[in-house]
Design an enzyme around this catalytic site. Structure first.
Site, mmCIF file in Angstrom:
data_model
loop_
_atom_site.group_PDB
_atom_site.id
_atom_site.type_symbol
_atom_site.label_atom_id
_atom_site.label_comp_id
_atom_site.label_asym_id
_atom_site.label_seq_id
_atom_site.Cartn_x
_atom_site.Cartn_y
_atom_site.Cartn_z
ATOM 1 N N HIS A 1 0.549 -1.348 0.233
ATOM 2 C CA HIS A 1 -0.262 0.036 -0.210
ATOM 3 C C HIS A 1 0.669 1.139 0.346
ATOM 4 O O HIS A 1 0.276 2.281 -0.593
ATOM 5 C CB HIS A 1 -1.229 0.081 1.165
ATOM 6 N N ASP B 1 0.252 4.587 -2.899
ATOM 7 C CA ASP B 1 0.598 5.657 -3.131
ATOM 8 C C ASP B 1 1.333 6.519 -3.118
ATOM 9 O O ASP B 1 0.715 7.379 -3.629
ATOM 10 C CB ASP B 1 0.878 5.678 -0.916
ATOM 11 N N HIS C 1 3.252 10.402 2.541
ATOM 12 C CA HIS C 1 2.428 11.315 1.379
ATOM 13 C C HIS C 1 3.423 12.854 1.914
ATOM 14 O O HIS C 1 3.336 13.348 0.820
ATOM 15 C CB HIS C 1 0.691 11.239 1.958
HETATM 16 ZN ZN LIG Z 1 -3.253 4.832 0.678
#
Ligand SMILES: [Zn+2]
Length: 307
Positions: free
Chosen positions: A238, A242, A265
């Site tokens: 994951h 992202d 992020h």
């Molecule tokens: Zn995500």
């Protein structure tokens, strides 16, 4: 020449946002060459347009949020990753709410929607960029870097995750991004979060749409809802999903090796921003798809660059 693509027909779906928990309607439409991915807040007066670019990132806390003025769309990264991996360069994404639906917590359904609609080849050439010098972001032991490719024309990603909790072993993945590989190895990996964070987020009015079926919850001693997991090493998968979604905001096709360790992020965003500034660290392919003089030959992966 490697051409741009858009979706072949209109895609419609709905679902709950991860943070606000409210129901959101979404419509994805084909769009013109060189327009990129643009979000439109259809529920707001004047339907403001928010181009999906690095410049428009306004928040990277728990998800990537883009905005123009006071108009925002949160959690764009999973859809952006699906667009990138399936080679969709141009599309309009109409959204009736402040956040994209979380769906099952992965990009799996976005892949299904795009594949069902199909993609259409356009006439303008794709903007393909080759990384020629490393660009790195490091912070507190975490890092993410864009490095020159090793004879491969797409994205090769090496990523590693360690966890604070001793019952979780470290996870690592090394992957060459192709549409098939994305579908099989990354697209179905679900969002995850830590139980402590979930409780804190709920108190602050976030994570309302995060049920026990669309986010894997990591507790202090065990994974709370292991039954919803799809891969043994789902967390690192994951993370890569992202990362692809965040780098997709560059609006270009990258020929690069990417290395990451526990980044998120915020670091992904800073890497993208630094990359755009460091004009001496990359070269753009010519419209004919040729490399600038002096660069070693790359195997331009047809499936990746012209999907
Ligand atoms: Zn995500």
């Amino acid at each position: 020449m490697v051409c741009q693509t858009t979706v072949n027909k209109v895609i419609e779906f709905g679902g709950r946002g991860l943070h606000t928990g409210s129901s959101v309607r979404v419509r994805i439409l084909p769009s013109e060459e060189n327009s990129g991915i643009c979000f439109v807040r259809k529920d707001l007066k004047g339907a403001p347009v928010i181009p999906a670019t690095v410049e428009n990132v306004v928040d990277t806390c728990y998800a990537t949020t883009i905005g123009v003025g006071s108009a925002r769309v949160a959690t764009v990264e999973h859809l952006m990753a699906a667009f990138y991996a399936l080679g969709v360069d141009n599309a309009v994404v109409e959204v009736w709410g402040p956040e994209l639906p979380i769906l099952d917590g992965s990009a799996g359904m976005f892949v299904e929607f795009i594949e069902r609609a199909g993609t259409r080849r356009q006439n303008a050439p794709r903007k393909i960029v080759v990384v020629t010098r490393p660009v790195r972001i490091k912070e507190g032991g975490r890092f993410v870097a864009l490095l020159p490719p090793e004879g491969y024309g797409g994205l090769k990603i090496d990523y590693r995750m360690d966890f604070y909790y001793s019952y979780l072993e470290s996870q690592s993945i090394s992957i060459r991004l192709t549409p098939m590989e994305f579908k099989k190895s990354l697209s179905r990996a679900k969002t995850f979060g830590f139980l402590n964070d979930v409780e804190m987020l709920r108190e602050n009015g976030l994570a309302r749409g995060g049920g026990l079926d669309n986010a894997i919850v990591i507790g202090e001693e065990n994974i709370i809802n292991r039954e919803i997991m799809r891969y043994e090493d789902e967390f690192v998968r994951h993370k890569v999903l992202d990362l692809i979604g965040d780098l997709a905001l560059l609006g270009i096709r990258l020929c690069a090796r990417v290395e990451g360790y526990r980044a998120g992020h915020y670091l992904n965003y800073r890497l993208a921003k630094k990359f755009l500034k460091k004009r001496d660290c990359w070269e753009e392919l010519t419209a004919e798809g040729r490399l600038p003089e002096g660069l070693p030959a790359l195997v331009l992966e047809e499936g990746f660059l012209s999907a």
